[in-house]
Scaffold this active site. Sequence first.
Site, PDB file in Angstrom:
ATOM      1  N   ASN A   1       0.832  -1.194   0.000  1.00 31.33           N
ATOM      2  CA  ASN A   1       0.000   0.000   0.000  1.00 31.33           C
ATOM      3  C   ASN A   1       0.873   1.253   0.000  1.00 31.33           C
ATOM      4  O   ASN A   1       2.076   1.199   0.274  1.00 31.33           O
ATOM      5  CB  ASN A   1      -0.898   0.008   1.237  1.00 31.33           C
ATOM      6  CG  ASN A   1      -1.922  -1.106   1.236  1.00 31.33           C
ATOM      7  OD1 ASN A   1      -2.704  -1.223   0.304  1.00 31.33           O
ATOM      8  ND2 ASN A   1      -1.912  -1.927   2.278  1.00 31.33           N
TER       9      ASN A   1
ATOM     10  N   CYS B   1      -4.213  -7.649  -4.219  1.00 33.00           N
ATOM     11  CA  CYS B   1      -4.993  -6.485  -4.637  1.00 33.00           C
ATOM     12  C   CYS B   1      -5.598  -6.847  -5.987  1.00 33.00           C
ATOM     13  O   CYS B   1      -4.880  -7.179  -6.922  1.00 33.00           O
ATOM     14  CB  CYS B   1      -4.093  -5.260  -4.749  1.00 33.00           C
ATOM     15  SG  CYS B   1      -4.872  -3.837  -5.544  1.00 33.00           S
ATOM     16  N   GLY B   2      -6.934  -6.799  -6.085  1.00 31.76           N
ATOM     17  CA  GLY B   2      -7.590  -7.237  -7.308  1.00 31.76           C
ATOM     18  C   GLY B   2      -7.256  -6.384  -8.513  1.00 31.76           C
ATOM     19  O   GLY B   2      -6.871  -6.895  -9.579  1.00 31.76           O
ATOM     20  N   ASN B   3      -7.382  -5.057  -8.393  1.00 32.76           N
ATOM     21  CA  ASN B   3      -7.022  -4.186  -9.507  1.00 32.76           C
ATOM     22  C   ASN B   3      -5.530  -4.289  -9.810  1.00 32.76           C
ATOM     23  O   ASN B   3      -5.107  -4.225 -10.963  1.00 32.76           O
ATOM     24  CB  ASN B   3      -7.407  -2.744  -9.188  1.00 32.76           C
ATOM     25  CG  ASN B   3      -8.907  -2.538  -9.149  1.00 32.76           C
ATOM     26  OD1 ASN B   3      -9.645  -3.114  -9.938  1.00 32.76           O
ATOM     27  ND2 ASN B   3      -9.368  -1.725  -8.211  1.00 32.76           N
TER      28      ASN B   3
ATOM     29  N   ASN C   1     -10.702  -3.164   5.110  1.00 32.06           N
ATOM     30  CA  ASN C   1     -11.182  -2.222   4.110  1.00 32.06           C
ATOM     31  C   ASN C   1     -12.695  -2.111   4.269  1.00 32.06           C
ATOM     32  O   ASN C   1     -13.355  -3.047   4.726  1.00 32.06           O
ATOM     33  CB  ASN C   1     -10.844  -2.725   2.709  1.00 32.06           C
ATOM     34  CG  ASN C   1      -9.356  -2.953   2.515  1.00 32.06           C
ATOM     35  OD1 ASN C   1      -8.597  -2.022   2.295  1.00 32.06           O
ATOM     36  ND2 ASN C   1      -8.932  -4.209   2.603  1.00 32.06           N
TER      37      ASN C   1
ATOM     38  N   GLU D   1      -9.936   2.414   1.710  1.00 27.21           N
ATOM     39  CA  GLU D   1      -8.912   1.369   1.681  1.00 27.21           C
ATOM     40  C   GLU D   1      -7.937   1.476   2.843  1.00 27.21           C
ATOM     41  O   GLU D   1      -7.337   2.531   3.078  1.00 27.21           O
ATOM     42  CB  GLU D   1      -8.139   1.408   0.359  1.00 27.21           C
ATOM     43  CG  GLU D   1      -8.889   0.760  -0.785  1.00 27.21           C
ATOM     44  CD  GLU D   1      -7.973   0.174  -1.831  1.00 27.21           C
ATOM     45  OE1 GLU D   1      -6.953  -0.465  -1.461  1.00 27.21           O
ATOM     46  OE2 GLU D   1      -8.255   0.358  -3.018  1.00 27.21           O
TER      47      GLU D   1
ATOM     48  N   CYS E   1     -11.707  -0.607  -6.023  1.00 27.61           N
ATOM     49  CA  CYS E   1     -11.026  -1.635  -5.243  1.00 27.61           C
ATOM     50  C   CYS E   1     -11.512  -2.986  -5.760  1.00 27.61           C
ATOM     51  O   CYS E   1     -12.696  -3.318  -5.609  1.00 27.61           O
ATOM     52  CB  CYS E   1     -11.329  -1.477  -3.756  1.00 27.61           C
ATOM     53  SG  CYS E   1     -10.611  -2.784  -2.732  1.00 27.61           S
ATOM     54  N   GLY E   2     -10.610  -3.761  -6.357  1.00 25.67           N
ATOM     55  CA  GLY E   2     -10.997  -5.039  -6.945  1.00 25.67           C
ATOM     56  C   GLY E   2     -11.482  -6.036  -5.916  1.00 25.67           C
ATOM     57  O   GLY E   2     -12.522  -6.682  -6.091  1.00 25.67           O
TER      58      GLY E   2
END
Length: 280
Positions: free
Chosen positions: A68, A77-79, A183, A202, A212-213
Site C-alpha cells: 500500500n 490487490c484485485g485491480n 477495508n 482502503e 477496489c478489486g
Amino acid sequence: MENVKMLFSKMHGAGNDFILINDPAREWSRSPHFIAKLCDRHRGIGGDGVIFLREIPGENLIRMDYYNSDGSAAAVCGNGLRCSASFAYRNGLGGKKKNMTFLAGDNFLQTSIMDDSGDSVKIELLVTEPFRKYELSDFGSVYKGSVGVPHLIKVLSPGETVDVGNDGRRLRFHECFQPDGANVDFVSFPDRKHPVTVRTYERGVEGETLACGTGCASTAVVLHQFFHFPEKVSILSRGGDVLEIEIIKECNILKGVFLTGPAVTVFDGELSGWNQDCLT
C-alpha cells in the site's frame, strides 16, 4: 553513493493506480519509507500502491508482492493483479502467455488476458474467510470476510448518503474488528436492473480510492450470499468503470470470484537521481 535507475510502469485498474516494477533479483527495497516515497503524489511517482513482480524459474509462476501507499504489505490487490497480468504480458514475463498463474501472498491465482493489447484482464480471487453478518450499535448490519484481504460491507438503504472518509475510517478502526481492521465498502443499488455502485475506504491508503478489486469481489459475494443476487453482477466503481464479477462455486459451495475489468498503462518511465540512501 552511486545513483541507481529503476524502470517502471504507471498503471491503473478502474482508477486504482499502481507503480509496477519487474524485480527478478529483488534488488529494490521494500522498506515502508521507500514505498511511501515512490507513492508520494507530489515528490514521487504517485500511486495507491507499489507492485514488485518476478518470475519463479522453472515453475511457470510469477510472484506478486503488493504494498500500500503507506508502505504496509497486503496479500493481494484485485485491480493490482489485473495490472500485474497486463504488465507481465506486455513485458514478456511468463513467456508472453495470455493465461498466467500468480503467487500473491499464499494464494495461487489464475489470470487471463482478454484482448491482444492486454487492456482487459480476467482474474481469479478466492474467499479466504467466509463472510458473516454483524450487528453494530452505531452502524447497524455489516458483513465481514476476506477475498484475500479483509473487507467490511455496508449496504446502504435507497437514498442514504455516506461520508466515505469519516464513516469509512470509523469502521476501518472499529473496536470489533481489531487489531487488523478491514477495508470498508459502501454498497448501493436502486434496483436489480442497474449496476451496483461501490465506494471503498482502503486500509493502507487510509482514504477513498477510485476502485477496489477485492472490494468489488467482496460486494458480489455478500450480495449473492445474503441478498439473493445472481452469480453474475456488474459493479460501477467510483471512477466510472464497470467491473464484471462472476461467482465461483464447487459442489454448490462458494469458493471465490472471477473479476473482469480494465488494466491501463498510463506511461512507462525510468526513475533516476535517487541514490542508495533513498532505498532504506
